[in-house]
Design a protein around this motif. Structure first.
Motif, short mmCIF file in Angstrom:
data_model
loop_
_atom_site.label_atom_id
_atom_site.label_comp_id
_atom_site.label_asym_id
_atom_site.label_seq_id
_atom_site.Cartn_x
_atom_site.Cartn_y
_atom_site.Cartn_z
N GLY A 177 0.82 -1.20 0.00
CA GLY A 177 0.00 0.00 0.00
C GLY A 177 0.86 1.25 0.00
N HIS A 178 0.31 2.33 -0.51
CA HIS A 178 1.09 3.54 -0.66
C HIS A 178 0.18 4.75 -0.63
CE1 HIS A 178 3.61 6.53 -2.62
NE2 HIS A 178 4.57 5.87 -2.02
N SER A 179 0.77 5.91 -0.40
CA SER A 179 -0.03 7.13 -0.31
C SER A 179 -0.71 7.50 -1.62
CB SER A 179 0.86 8.29 0.14
OG SER A 179 1.92 8.45 -0.78
N MET A 180 -0.24 6.94 -2.74
CA MET A 180 -0.88 7.26 -4.01
C MET A 180 -2.03 6.30 -4.29
SD MET A 180 2.34 8.22 -6.46
CE MET A 180 1.47 8.54 -7.99
N GLY A 181 -2.75 5.89 -3.28
CA GLY A 181 -3.85 4.96 -3.51
C GLY A 181 -3.61 3.67 -2.76
N THR A 182 -4.38 2.65 -3.10
CA THR A 182 -4.30 1.39 -2.36
C THR A 182 -2.98 0.69 -2.58
OG1 THR A 182 -5.47 0.44 -4.21
CG2 THR A 182 -6.76 0.98 -2.27
N GLU A 188 6.90 12.99 -17.15
CA GLU A 188 5.62 13.46 -16.65
C GLU A 188 4.96 12.30 -15.92
OE1 GLU A 188 2.28 15.97 -18.84
OE2 GLU A 188 2.35 13.91 -19.55
N VAL A 189 4.55 12.53 -14.69
CA VAL A 189 3.89 11.49 -13.91
C VAL A 189 2.39 11.69 -14.02
CG1 VAL A 189 3.50 10.60 -11.57
CG2 VAL A 189 5.82 11.16 -12.33
N LEU A 190 1.69 10.59 -14.23
CA LEU A 190 0.24 10.62 -14.35
C LEU A 190 -0.35 9.86 -13.18
CD1 LEU A 190 -2.16 11.27 -16.41
CD2 LEU A 190 -1.87 8.92 -17.18
N ASN A 191 -1.28 10.46 -12.47
CA ASN A 191 -1.96 9.77 -11.38
C ASN A 191 -3.42 10.17 -11.38
OD1 ASN A 191 -2.47 8.25 -9.07
ND2 ASN A 191 -1.89 9.89 -7.70
N GLN A 192 -4.27 9.21 -11.66
CA GLN A 192 -5.73 9.43 -11.66
C GLN A 192 -6.10 10.66 -12.47
OE1 GLN A 192 -6.97 9.35 -7.52
NE2 GLN A 192 -5.49 7.73 -7.12
#
Length: 138
Positions: free
Chosen positions: A99-104, A122-126
């Motif tokens: 688990g991590h702070s960027m989601g489950t 470039e990082v893509l998150n949600q």
């Protein structure tokens, strides 16, 4: 005299391996790399360029580093084993094991920015995007 001879040896080994890599496939030269897609990014630390400009800054780490063997990623000082890497439509997606702070679980997508020699991604998150660079921010 002993020390100079050892440096000579290492430099000749380096020049050999670089000429090899052009003729042979990289996997034979670098057997320790688990995920070849990450090889170009391994061993460097990427820093968020303007994290405060993101809508939700918490979704993005201030920095991340992929270990040189590409087996783990360190995100804001927490190391996590990489379980899976997929490369699709220019993006490279990492999936972490815990688990991590960027989601489950860590789901981390990035793609290169600029030319092939550029050290920016470039990082893509949600659906949110943020640029990262190997240059330490001011």
């Amino acid at each position: 005299s002993k020390s100079s001879s050892s440096t000579e040896t290492s430099s000749s080994v380096e020049s050999e391996s670089s000429s090899e890599s052009s003729s042979e496939s990289t996997s034979s030269v670098q057997p320790s790399v688990k995920y070849p897609a990450l090889q170009k990014y391994a061993g460097k630390t990427y820093y968020a360029v303007d994290r405060d400009s993101a809508e939700v800054p918490d979704m993005f780490p201030t920095s991340f580093t992929i270990t040189s063997d590409t087996e783990a990623i360190t995100v804001d000082g927490k190391q996590e084993l990489i379980r899976n890497v997929t490369s699709d439509s220019g993006f490279i997606a990492l999936t972490g094991e815990m688990g991590h702070s960027m989601g489950t679980g860590l789901s981390f997508e990035f793609r290169p920015l600029g030319g092939s020699d550029s050290d920016a991604v470039e990082v893509l998150n949600q659906g949110q995007r943020l640029a990262y660079s190997t240059t330490m921010p001011e």
